[in-house]
Each structure stands twice: as structure tokens, then as C-alpha cells.
Write a protein that holds these residues in place. Structure first.
Motif, short mmCIF file in Angstrom:
data_model
loop_
_atom_site.label_atom_id
_atom_site.label_comp_id
_atom_site.label_asym_id
_atom_site.label_seq_id
_atom_site.Cartn_x
_atom_site.Cartn_y
_atom_site.Cartn_z
N PRO A 1 0.81 -1.23 0.00
CA PRO A 1 0.00 0.00 0.00
C PRO A 1 0.84 1.27 0.00
CG PRO A 1 -0.72 -1.52 1.72
CD PRO A 1 0.57 -2.05 1.20
N ASN A 2 0.16 2.37 -0.29
CA ASN A 2 0.74 3.71 -0.17
C ASN A 2 1.10 3.98 1.29
OD1 ASN A 2 1.28 6.43 -0.82
ND2 ASN A 2 -0.79 7.01 -0.27
N CYS A 3 2.18 4.76 1.47
CA CYS A 3 2.70 4.97 2.84
C CYS A 3 1.70 5.64 3.77
CB CYS A 3 3.99 5.76 2.81
SG CYS A 3 3.94 7.24 1.81
N THR A 4 0.82 6.47 3.25
CA THR A 4 -0.13 7.17 4.12
C THR A 4 -1.14 6.18 4.68
OG1 THR A 4 0.17 9.06 2.68
CG2 THR A 4 -1.64 9.19 4.24
N THR A 5 -1.68 5.33 3.83
CA THR A 5 -2.60 4.28 4.28
C THR A 5 -1.89 3.37 5.27
OG1 THR A 5 -3.48 4.29 2.02
CG2 THR A 5 -4.23 2.52 3.47
N TYR B 1 -0.68 14.21 8.10
CA TYR B 1 0.38 15.22 8.26
C TYR B 1 1.62 14.57 7.64
CZ TYR B 1 -2.97 16.80 11.76
OH TYR B 1 -4.11 17.20 12.40
N GLN B 2 1.82 14.78 6.34
CA GLN B 2 2.78 13.98 5.59
C GLN B 2 4.14 14.65 5.43
OE1 GLN B 2 -0.85 12.42 2.89
NE2 GLN B 2 1.16 12.09 1.98
N ALA B 3 5.16 13.82 5.59
CA ALA B 3 6.53 14.31 5.54
C ALA B 3 6.98 14.59 4.10
CB ALA B 3 7.45 13.26 6.16
N SER C 1 9.65 13.63 2.65
CA SER C 1 10.27 12.49 1.97
C SER C 1 9.25 11.62 1.24
CB SER C 1 11.07 11.63 2.97
OG SER C 1 10.23 11.21 4.01
N GLY C 2 7.95 11.82 1.51
CA GLY C 2 6.92 11.13 0.71
C GLY C 2 7.01 11.55 -0.74
N ALA C 3 7.57 12.72 -1.00
CA ALA C 3 7.75 13.19 -2.38
C ALA C 3 9.15 12.84 -2.89
CB ALA C 3 7.51 14.69 -2.45
N GLY C 4 9.82 11.90 -2.24
CA GLY C 4 11.13 11.41 -2.71
C GLY C 4 12.27 12.34 -2.31
N SER D 1 -5.25 12.82 -5.33
CA SER D 1 -5.08 11.37 -5.53
C SER D 1 -4.74 10.66 -4.22
CB SER D 1 -3.99 11.11 -6.58
OG SER D 1 -2.78 11.72 -6.18
N GLU D 2 -3.95 11.32 -3.38
CA GLU D 2 -3.55 10.71 -2.11
C GLU D 2 -4.77 10.42 -1.22
OE1 GLU D 2 -0.44 9.98 -1.72
OE2 GLU D 2 -0.01 9.84 0.40
N GLU D 3 -5.76 11.32 -1.24
CA GLU D 3 -6.96 11.14 -0.42
C GLU D 3 -7.78 9.96 -0.92
OE1 GLU D 3 -6.92 15.89 0.62
OE2 GLU D 3 -8.14 15.19 -1.04
N VAL E 1 -2.39 16.42 4.04
CA VAL E 1 -1.67 17.68 4.24
C VAL E 1 -0.17 17.40 4.34
CG1 VAL E 1 -1.44 19.69 5.77
CG2 VAL E 1 -3.68 18.58 5.51
N ARG E 2 0.61 18.20 3.63
CA ARG E 2 2.08 18.07 3.73
C ARG E 2 2.58 19.04 4.80
NH1 ARG E 2 4.44 13.96 1.08
NH2 ARG E 2 3.39 14.55 -0.84
N VAL E 3 3.46 18.55 5.65
CA VAL E 3 3.99 19.38 6.74
C VAL E 3 5.53 19.40 6.67
CG1 VAL E 3 2.02 18.99 8.27
CG2 VAL E 3 3.93 17.39 8.33
N THR F 1 8.54 10.64 8.34
CA THR F 1 7.49 10.11 9.22
C THR F 1 6.16 10.82 8.96
OG1 THR F 1 8.91 9.29 11.00
CG2 THR F 1 6.65 9.79 11.61
N HIS F 2 5.23 10.01 8.49
CA HIS F 2 3.87 10.50 8.28
C HIS F 2 3.07 10.33 9.58
CE1 HIS F 2 4.69 10.97 4.16
NE2 HIS F 2 3.90 10.06 3.61
N SER F 3 2.17 11.27 9.84
CA SER F 3 1.27 11.17 10.98
C SER F 3 -0.17 11.27 10.47
CB SER F 3 1.51 12.30 11.96
OG SER F 3 2.88 12.37 12.31
C1 2RA Z 1 3.48 10.94 -0.38
N1 2RA Z 1 2.27 8.91 0.00
O1 2RA Z 1 3.67 11.06 0.84
C2 2RA Z 1 3.07 9.62 -0.93
C3 2RA Z 1 4.29 8.85 -1.34
N2 2RA Z 1 3.97 7.56 -1.79
O2 2RA Z 1 3.60 11.84 -1.18
#
Ligand code: 2RA
Length: 350
Positions: free
Chosen positions: A128-132, A156-158, A160-163, A226-228, A251-253, A258-260
Motif C-alpha cells: 500500500p501507499n505509505c499514508t494508508t 500530516y505527511q513528511a 520524503s513522501g515526495a522522494g 489522488s492521495e486522499e 496535508v504536507r507538513v 514520518t507520516h502522521s
Molecule cells: C506521499 N504517500 O507522501 C506519498 C508517497 N507515496 O507523497
């Protein structure tokens, strides 16, 4: 003979974390390990469990004799090459979005639906996607006991989710604003970024330093990101609840890794905070950190580099029956990506 493991994308951001995970495992069921990457990275030497391995260029023959091939590459590369690996006899465990919602590809989080790895008509299993993923171990434990009915989450996404581009951008922006009272109006980050030549060319649609950006992924119908939609569709598939009511805001923070998620989950049956605590404590891949009186709850800074999902702030919703609110943190590059992929691979041969 011990099975052969291949890692495709061995030199990328997630691939590098995967090497770290391979080196740190206390048990080791594998014989040969093959590292694979684009021709650009072929020939590079990487040490895995004390053995220096040479990265091979992606080609059909690299999959000959491979039992499990893990893919940590972009969607288009997986879409082309995972079926080739499967045709050559490997089980492909894919960390891209290429196959996640295909009916004939299981989407697996071992703690939640490990049984699904057995049925894989195309020889492909999706991660799965890291957020899920960041909330699945905790949510799955509750669902098995109390039956999940509705799910409302804010992420609350880090960066590094965007590489690597996301990480580089956050550091560059942070350096541009560090130690300054930025902008004419306090907090006007754009002015400081413009002065540093950082006005455009970002993986994020707005400044991330000293800011939050309510956007992750690409624009889909009716204003959804798309992430939602991934959070909604993947949660339904993993938990086996096709009509689960889900609403997500991603939301990107300004956090590097580390995603929350703030989770509001409604169940078929009543569940108390004490019961939820007990379940979380019993789940090996969940760590409960929930003592707000002592200032103890999970934060990305404490969780980064760790394998488990950390859970805290567990509360009974005041105005919603059978509903809990809680906060989870998970390292998006480990359990959110490389670790879950590896755990699927290990489950295949154990
Ligand atoms: C993001 N979940 O954080 C995506 C990466 N796969 O952008």
C-alpha cells in the motif's frame, strides 16, 4: 535450497532504506541476493550482510532463478517489469501504485490480511501507499475486534513522501529562512524564498518551510487529491470492507520523514479507551505512547527510523457513539514502504 531475493530499485531512496532493513534483520531466510537498478546505477557496489554485491542493470534475465523480486521503483517501471519478473517465475512484491487496486493483485499488510498473499493470480502482490500504511496496523487491530464502519482522517505527511526531491527542497527552504524574521509580515515565507532564488521548481505547490500545504498527489474528480482517494480505496481493500465510509484530507507538513494521521474511527460495537489500549499493547508492530498528563504522545521526531506504528492521544469521541479519536505516526520510508514490502517477501518464504 534457500530462496533467491531480488531488489529492483536498489539505489533509490526507498531501496537504500531497504538495504538498511536487510542488513538489520535478525533472521535471514534467503540465499542469494540480487541488487537491480537502472543501467545508470549498474556496476555500483553495495554491501548486504557483509557481502559486497554489484548492482545489475534491469533486464529480463536478472529474474531467472529469483523466488521473490521486490520493486521499489516508479509506477511506470513496475507496470512494465513486475509482469516480466512474474513471467520468469518470481513473485513480484511491488511498492508502486501500478497494481494496488487491480482485482487480481492482493494488497497486503501482513499484520492485517496476511492470508491474501496466498492468492496471487498474476504473481504480483502490491504494497500500500505509505499514508494508508501508517495507520493500518492500529486500525486493523481495532477492526478485527470491533468492526470498523466509518473512517475520517487528516494526514500530516513528511517531505520524503515526495522522494529525494522533496527532502532536498525542504532543506533548501529551511536554510533560506533559518534564523530570520522572514518577510515583511512575520511568516511571509515566500519573500525569503524568492530572495534565495527558490520561487519555483518545487515538488510542492506552496512553500513547505514554516508552512502546511493541504495537498498531496495529483488532482482527481471533484477537487479530491489522488492521495486522499488512495487512503479511501486502499483502506477498503486491505480491511475487506468495500463500502467503508471514508473521508480523508491529506496535508504536507515541514517534517523530513514520518507520516502522521489524526484518525476518527467509528465501529459497529462500543469500544473504550482502555480496551483500545489493551489491543494496541498486544499488537507487536504497534507501540502505545499515550500519557498526555506526562506530555507523552508520538511525534515524528521520536518515531523516525523506527519500524513500529506509534499510537497515542486515544480518546472516546464526545459526540459520536462507538467512536475513537487517536493519533498515529509511522516512518513513511520504513513501515510505510520498504519494511512492509520486505515483510511480505519474508512471509512468502516462511
Ligand atoms: C506521499 N504517500 O507522501 C506519498 C508517497 N507515496 O507523497
Amino acid at each position: 535450497m534457500a530462496p533467491t531475493l531480488a531488489l529492483v530499485g536498489a539505489t533509490g531512496a526507498v531501496g537504500t532504506v531497504m538495504i538498511d532493513i536487510l542488513n538489520g534483520r535478525s533472521t535471514w531466510p534467503w540465499g542469494e541476493v540480487r541488487l537491480v537498478a537502472s543501467p545508470r546505477s549498474a556496476g555500483k557496489k553495495i554491501t548486504v550482510r557483509g557481502q559486497e554485491l554489484t548492482v545489475q542493470a534491469l533486464a529480463p534475465e536478472v529474474f531467472d532463478g529469483v523466488d521473490v523480486a521486490m520493486f521499489d521503483v516508479p509506477d511506470a517501471v513496475s507496470a512494465e517489469w513486475a509482469p516480466i519478473a512474474a513471467a520468469r517465475g518470481a513473485v513480484a512484491v511491488d511498492n508502486s501504485g501500478a497494481f494496488r487496486m487491480d482485482d487480481d493483485v492482493p494488497l497486503v499488510v501482513p499484520e492485517v490480511n496476511r492470508d491474501k498473499i496466498a492468492v496471487r493470480p498474476r504473481g504480483i502482490i502490491a504494497n500500500p501507499n505509505c499514508t494508508t500504511l501508517s495507520m493500518m496496523a492500529a486500525l486493523g487491530a481495532l477492526h478485527h475486534e470491533y468492526g470498523l464502519r466509518e473512517l475520517v482522517v487528516a494526514s500530516y505527511q513528511a517531505a520524503s513522501g515526495a522522494g529525494q526531491d522533496g527532502i532536498d527542497r525542504l532543506y533548501a527552504e529551511a536554510a533560506a529562512v533559518a534564523g530570520k524574521q522572514v518577510g515583511e509580515r512575520a511568516g511571509d515565507v515566500r519573500e525569503a524564498l524568492a530572495a534565495a532564488g527558490l520561487s519555483g521548481d518545487s515538488p510542492f505547490p506552496a512553500p513547505l518551510a514554516f508552512n502546511v500545504v493541504p495537498w498531496a498527489g495529483s488532482l482527481k474528480e471533484d477537487g479530491w487529491a489522488s492521495e486522499e482517494l488512495k487512503v479511501r480505496n486502499e483502506s477498503r481493500k486491505i480491511l475487506g470492507i468495500p463500502d467503508l465510509k471514508v473521508s480523508a484530507t491529506c496535508v504536507r507538513v515541514p517534517v523530513v520523514t514520518t507520516h502522521s494521521l489524526a484518525v476518527h474511527a467509528t465501529f459497529e460495537r462500543p469500544v473504550t479507551v482502555a480496551e483500545a489500549h489493551k489491543l494496541f499493547e498486544a499488537e507487536p508492530s504497534v507501540v502505545l505512547v499515550d500519557d498526555p498528563a506526562a506530555g507523552r504522545f508520538p511525534t515524528p521526531a521520536d518515531v523516525v527510523g523506527g519500524d513500529p506504528t506509534y499510537v497515542g492521544r486515544v480518546r472516546q469521541a464526545l459526540d459520536f457513539p462507538n467512536t475513537l479519536d487517536f493519533f498515529v505516526c509511522g516512518d513513511n520510508l520504513r513501515k510505510g514502504a520498504a519494511l512492509n514490502t520486505y515483510e511480505i517477501a519474508e512471509a512468502l518464504v516462511s
